[in-house]
Every structure is written in structure tokens, then in C-alpha cells.
Design a protein around this motif. Structure first.
Motif, PDB file in Angstrom:
ATOM      1  N   LEU A  35      -2.354  -8.987 -10.244  1.00  0.00           N
ATOM      2  CA  LEU A  35      -3.567  -8.520  -9.710  1.00  0.00           C
ATOM      3  C   LEU A  35      -3.576  -6.629  -8.583  1.00  0.00           C
ATOM      4  O   LEU A  35      -4.890  -6.401  -8.266  1.00  0.00           O
ATOM      5  CB  LEU A  35      -4.055  -8.949  -8.838  1.00  0.00           C
ATOM      6  CG  LEU A  35      -4.839 -10.591  -8.430  1.00  0.00           C
ATOM      7  CD1 LEU A  35      -5.177 -11.528  -8.083  1.00  0.00           C
ATOM      8  CD2 LEU A  35      -6.410 -10.882  -9.896  1.00  0.00           C
ATOM      9  N   ASP A  36      -2.572  -5.741  -8.182  1.00  0.00           N
ATOM     10  CA  ASP A  36      -2.301  -4.995  -8.194  1.00  0.00           C
ATOM     11  C   ASP A  36      -3.440  -4.421  -6.578  1.00  0.00           C
ATOM     12  O   ASP A  36      -4.237  -4.012  -6.576  1.00  0.00           O
ATOM     13  CB  ASP A  36      -3.174  -3.886  -8.875  1.00  0.00           C
ATOM     14  CG  ASP A  36      -3.018  -2.461  -8.616  1.00  0.00           C
ATOM     15  OD1 ASP A  36      -2.080  -2.447  -7.978  1.00  0.00           O
ATOM     16  OD2 ASP A  36      -3.933  -1.327  -8.940  1.00  0.00           O
ATOM     17  N   LEU A  37      -3.079  -5.411  -5.828  1.00  0.00           N
ATOM     18  CA  LEU A  37      -3.530  -5.481  -4.201  1.00  0.00           C
ATOM     19  C   LEU A  37      -3.096  -5.885  -3.356  1.00  0.00           C
ATOM     20  O   LEU A  37      -3.535  -4.995  -1.840  1.00  0.00           O
ATOM     21  CB  LEU A  37      -3.965  -7.107  -4.275  1.00  0.00           C
ATOM     22  CG  LEU A  37      -4.636  -7.978  -4.924  1.00  0.00           C
ATOM     23  CD1 LEU A  37      -4.605  -9.374  -4.550  1.00  0.00           C
ATOM     24  CD2 LEU A  37      -6.139  -7.089  -5.249  1.00  0.00           C
ATOM     25  N   ALA A  38      -1.400  -4.292  -3.675  1.00  0.00           N
ATOM     26  CA  ALA A  38      -1.198  -4.100  -2.817  1.00  0.00           C
ATOM     27  C   ALA A  38      -1.331  -3.193  -1.683  1.00  0.00           C
ATOM     28  O   ALA A  38      -1.120  -3.432  -0.301  1.00  0.00           O
ATOM     29  CB  ALA A  38       0.745  -3.113  -3.364  1.00  0.00           C
ATOM     30  N   THR A  60      -8.352 -17.112  -8.193  1.00  0.00           N
ATOM     31  CA  THR A  60      -9.685 -17.559  -8.712  1.00  0.00           C
ATOM     32  C   THR A  60      -9.977 -16.952  -7.717  1.00  0.00           C
ATOM     33  O   THR A  60     -11.826 -17.938  -7.156  1.00  0.00           O
ATOM     34  CB  THR A  60      -9.491 -19.249  -8.954  1.00  0.00           C
ATOM     35  OG1 THR A  60      -8.782 -19.604  -8.159  1.00  0.00           O
ATOM     36  CG2 THR A  60      -8.828 -19.705 -10.188  1.00  0.00           C
ATOM     37  N   HIS A  61      -9.402 -16.554  -6.107  1.00  0.00           N
ATOM     38  CA  HIS A  61     -10.213 -16.303  -5.226  1.00  0.00           C
ATOM     39  C   HIS A  61     -10.238 -14.951  -4.616  1.00  0.00           C
ATOM     40  O   HIS A  61     -11.523 -14.393  -3.903  1.00  0.00           O
ATOM     41  CB  HIS A  61      -9.662 -17.177  -4.038  1.00  0.00           C
ATOM     42  CG  HIS A  61      -9.367 -18.393  -3.868  1.00  0.00           C
ATOM     43  ND1 HIS A  61     -11.268 -18.901  -3.323  1.00  0.00           N
ATOM     44  CD2 HIS A  61      -8.883 -19.799  -4.938  1.00  0.00           C
ATOM     45  CE1 HIS A  61     -10.471 -20.736  -4.054  1.00  0.00           C
ATOM     46  NE2 HIS A  61      -9.971 -20.964  -4.747  1.00  0.00           N
ATOM     47  N   ALA A  62      -8.779 -14.310  -5.381  1.00  0.00           N
ATOM     48  CA  ALA A  62      -8.888 -12.586  -5.085  1.00  0.00           C
ATOM     49  C   ALA A  62      -8.796 -11.843  -6.810  1.00  0.00           C
ATOM     50  O   ALA A  62      -8.585 -10.858  -6.249  1.00  0.00           O
ATOM     51  CB  ALA A  62      -7.157 -12.989  -4.725  1.00  0.00           C
ATOM     52  N   GLY A  63      -9.655 -12.391  -7.341  1.00  0.00           N
ATOM     53  CA  GLY A  63      -9.320 -12.161  -8.917  1.00  0.00           C
ATOM     54  C   GLY A  63     -10.628 -10.429  -8.988  1.00  0.00           C
ATOM     55  O   GLY A  63      -9.935  -9.677  -9.692  1.00  0.00           O
ATOM     56  N   SER A  64     -11.362 -10.657  -7.826  1.00  0.00           N
ATOM     57  CA  SER A  64     -12.704  -9.335  -7.994  1.00  0.00           C
ATOM     58  C   SER A  64     -12.474  -8.264  -6.828  1.00  0.00           C
ATOM     59  O   SER A  64     -13.071  -7.635  -6.608  1.00  0.00           O
ATOM     60  CB  SER A  64     -13.772  -9.261  -8.186  1.00  0.00           C
ATOM     61  OG  SER A  64     -13.861 -10.260  -9.864  1.00  0.00           O
ATOM     62  N   ALA A  65     -11.398  -8.660  -6.047  1.00  0.00           N
ATOM     63  CA  ALA A  65     -11.216  -8.344  -5.322  1.00  0.00           C
ATOM     64  C   ALA A  65     -10.594  -6.895  -4.911  1.00  0.00           C
ATOM     65  O   ALA A  65     -11.095  -5.950  -4.679  1.00  0.00           O
ATOM     66  CB  ALA A  65      -9.602  -8.637  -4.306  1.00  0.00           C
ATOM     67  N   SER A  89       3.508  -8.834  -3.747  1.00  0.00           N
ATOM     68  CA  SER A  89       4.594  -8.385  -4.310  1.00  0.00           C
ATOM     69  C   SER A  89       5.534  -9.565  -4.333  1.00  0.00           C
ATOM     70  O   SER A  89       6.278  -9.669  -5.473  1.00  0.00           O
ATOM     71  CB  SER A  89       5.802  -7.259  -3.112  1.00  0.00           C
ATOM     72  OG  SER A  89       5.816  -8.300  -1.561  1.00  0.00           O
ATOM     73  N   THR A  90       5.661 -10.317  -3.545  1.00  0.00           N
ATOM     74  CA  THR A  90       7.173 -11.403  -3.625  1.00  0.00           C
ATOM     75  C   THR A  90       6.429 -12.849  -4.229  1.00  0.00           C
ATOM     76  O   THR A  90       6.932 -13.565  -4.985  1.00  0.00           O
ATOM     77  CB  THR A  90       7.671 -12.160  -2.034  1.00  0.00           C
ATOM     78  OG1 THR A  90       6.490 -12.560  -1.491  1.00  0.00           O
ATOM     79  CG2 THR A  90       8.455 -11.325  -1.494  1.00  0.00           C
ATOM     80  N   GLY A  91       4.911 -13.240  -4.599  1.00  0.00           N
ATOM     81  CA  GLY A  91       4.712 -14.725  -5.248  1.00  0.00           C
ATOM     82  C   GLY A  91       5.191 -15.522  -4.375  1.00  0.00           C
ATOM     83  O   GLY A  91       5.769 -15.423  -3.270  1.00  0.00           O
ATOM     84  N   SER A  95       2.245 -16.887  -9.437  1.00  0.00           N
ATOM     85  CA  SER A  95       2.932 -15.839  -8.914  1.00  0.00           C
ATOM     86  C   SER A  95       2.344 -14.895  -9.628  1.00  0.00           C
ATOM     87  O   SER A  95       2.536 -13.560  -9.008  1.00  0.00           O
ATOM     88  CB  SER A  95       4.401 -16.642  -8.684  1.00  0.00           C
ATOM     89  OG  SER A  95       4.781 -17.062  -7.407  1.00  0.00           O
ATOM     90  N   LYS A  96       2.906 -15.401 -10.338  1.00  0.00           N
ATOM     91  CA  LYS A  96       3.191 -13.718 -11.660  1.00  0.00           C
ATOM     92  C   LYS A  96       1.608 -13.668 -11.643  1.00  0.00           C
ATOM     93  O   LYS A  96       1.332 -11.860 -11.833  1.00  0.00           O
ATOM     94  CB  LYS A  96       3.023 -14.623 -13.189  1.00  0.00           C
ATOM     95  CG  LYS A  96       3.482 -13.292 -14.181  1.00  0.00           C
ATOM     96  CD  LYS A  96       3.808 -14.523 -15.314  1.00  0.00           C
ATOM     97  CE  LYS A  96       3.301 -13.181 -16.690  1.00  0.00           C
ATOM     98  NZ  LYS A  96       1.645 -12.648 -17.241  1.00  0.00           N
TER      99      LYS A  96
END
Length: 245
Positions: free
Chosen positions: A113-116, A58-63, A85-87, A107-108
Motif C-alpha cells: 500500500l506504500d504507507l510508510a 479494505t480499510h487503508a486502501g485509499s489512505a 513494513s513487517t506485515g 501482509s503482502k
């Protein structure tokens, strides 16, 4: 952005001639955020940095969308970066079945979100990226590396989900839009005992402006006493939660 309990705040923070975006709301909000930024700062404007208080969807969804569009990295507190990566280890701080199930879902969502490739840790001792007049306040509890941001010159506190101005722990409150100091939602808080300590840490700052991740910002001389009172109340009830299973 969003409605009711899903409504999440994002903040456009000016610093001299540049600005920084703090949090990115949920997924598919990038166009809306860019449009708001251009309304405020002019066509084609982009921030000096993107900061996240924490990695919940809800905070990083559009990052990722915004980082790609603007060609910028996204910064988080060092303790939050590994969670890409670890959740969240829901079993590390068991605080009830609902908490464990929600933490596993968070975590899932975080891993998906593909942020790595875009999320980087910043060193709080070196200051806040793009905001030389602000400081990072480590506020773990809601997540292991949750961060809040504070400007001492006018006592503005951006608290993310460490402290809210709407009570998401009461089903009826979000729809009432009533301002009140509240803690993070219990159903998605990783460690309530650390969360209580973080609330106490923020109360010591004596903010005059409390701008949270959820709820209408609170402004005025009554903010600091309200936050202090809530901190004391939270610390008094926190030990009882240690017995939850």
C-alpha cells in the motif's frame, strides 16, 4: 463502499467546527470519499485528521491517495504502525491453514500500500487526533494494533472490525443485509483469543450506537445487551479454537 463481503464503511466524524475521517475503504475510493465529504461539509473541505482502525487493505486502501490529496498524515495505534513494513506474522498465532494463508496475503497487501511515509502512530494517552471528545480503545486480535473509538457522552462506538454488525463468517449473511452483532472474519483475524478479549472490553462500554467496519450501524437500547450476550458467547467458544492447527 463496495458490494457484499467487500463492502467497507468509512466514517465522517464531526467535532466542533472540524471533522475527522475514520478508515478509507479499499483502493481507488479517494474521489468517492472526497465527494461525500464535500457534500456533507462543503466544497474544498478537508478533515483535521485521518484515522485508521487497522491496516488491512479494505480499510487503508485509499489512505495514501487521500493523505496526498489533503496533505495530511494518517494515524494508527502504536502497535499497528510496525506492520506497514513487517506485515502480520501468521505463524505467531497459528489458527488453521486458511487463516495462515489469508494472513500472509494480508501482509503482502499491507506492505504494497506504500504507507510508510504517511502513517504515524499516535499516543492514545494523549487523546485521539482531531477528536478531543473521543477515546481510543485498544482492541487487538483482528490485527495486533487494531483500535476502536468511543464517545462516552452519547455512547457511540466505532468498532472497526473488532465487532461487526453483519456476520461475515457465514457466506449467505452479507447478501441479506441483516443487522446482527458478530465478531471479525475468522479468515483474516490474527489472534482469535485476543479478539475475544477485545469484544469483552467493548461490551463493558455499554454502547448505544454500534458503528462497525462492515454492516449497517445498530442504534438503540438493545445494542448493549446484544453486545454483552455476544461477548459471553464468544468467550465460551474461544478456548476450543486453541486446538486448531
Amino acid at each position: 463502499m463496495g458490494v457484499g463481503i467487500t463492502s467497507t464503511n468509512v466514517y465522517f466524524v464531526r467535532s466542533d467546527s472540524s471533522w475527522v475521517l475514520i478508515d478509507t475503504a479499499g483502493p481507488n475510493r479517494g474521489a468517492e470519499i472526497r465527494s461525500a465529504a464535500e457534500t456533507i461539509f462543503g466544497a474544498g473541505s478537508r478533515p483535521a485528521a485521518i484515522l485508521l482502525t487497522h491496516l488491512h487493505a479494505t480499510h487503508a486502501g485509499s489512505a495514501h491517495e487521500l493523505a496526498t490529496e489533503w496533505g495530511l498524515p494518517v494515524y494508527v495505534h502504536p502497535a499497528e504502525r510496525p506492520l506497514v513494513s513487517t506485515g502480520y506474522k501468521a505463524t505467531e498465532h497459528p489458527t488453521g491453514l486458511l487463516n495462515r494463508l489469508t494472513t500472509q496475503a494480508m501482509s503482502k497487501n499491507t506492505r504494497e500500500l506504500d504507507l510508510a511515509s504517511i502513517v504515524h502512530a499516535f499516543d492514545p494517552d494523549d487523546g485521539v487526533p482531531g477528536l478531543p471528545d473521543w477515546q481510543c480503545i485498544a482492541t487487538p486480535g483482528h490485527t495486533p494494533g487494531h483500535a476502536s473509538f468511543f464517545r462516552a457522552s452519547d455512547r457511540v462506538l466505532l468498532s472497526g472490525d473488532a465487532v461487526l454488525t453483519v456476520n461475515l463468517n457465514s457466506p449467505a449473511e452479507p447478501s441479506r443485509h441483516r443487522q446482527q452483532v458478530s465478531g471479525p472474519p475468522r479468515f483474516s483475524t490474527w489472534d482469535p483469543h485476543q479478539a475475544a478479549e477485545s469484544i469483552e472490553r467493548l461490551a463493558r462500554l455499554e454502547p448505544r450506537v454500534l458503528a462497525a467496519g462492515h454492516g449497517i450501524p445498530m442504534i438503540g437500547d438493545e445494542v448493549a445487551p446484544a453486545l454483552l450476550s455476544f461477548s459471553v458467547e464468544t468467550r465460551q467458544v474461544s478456548p476450543a479454537r486453541r486446538s486448531e492447527t
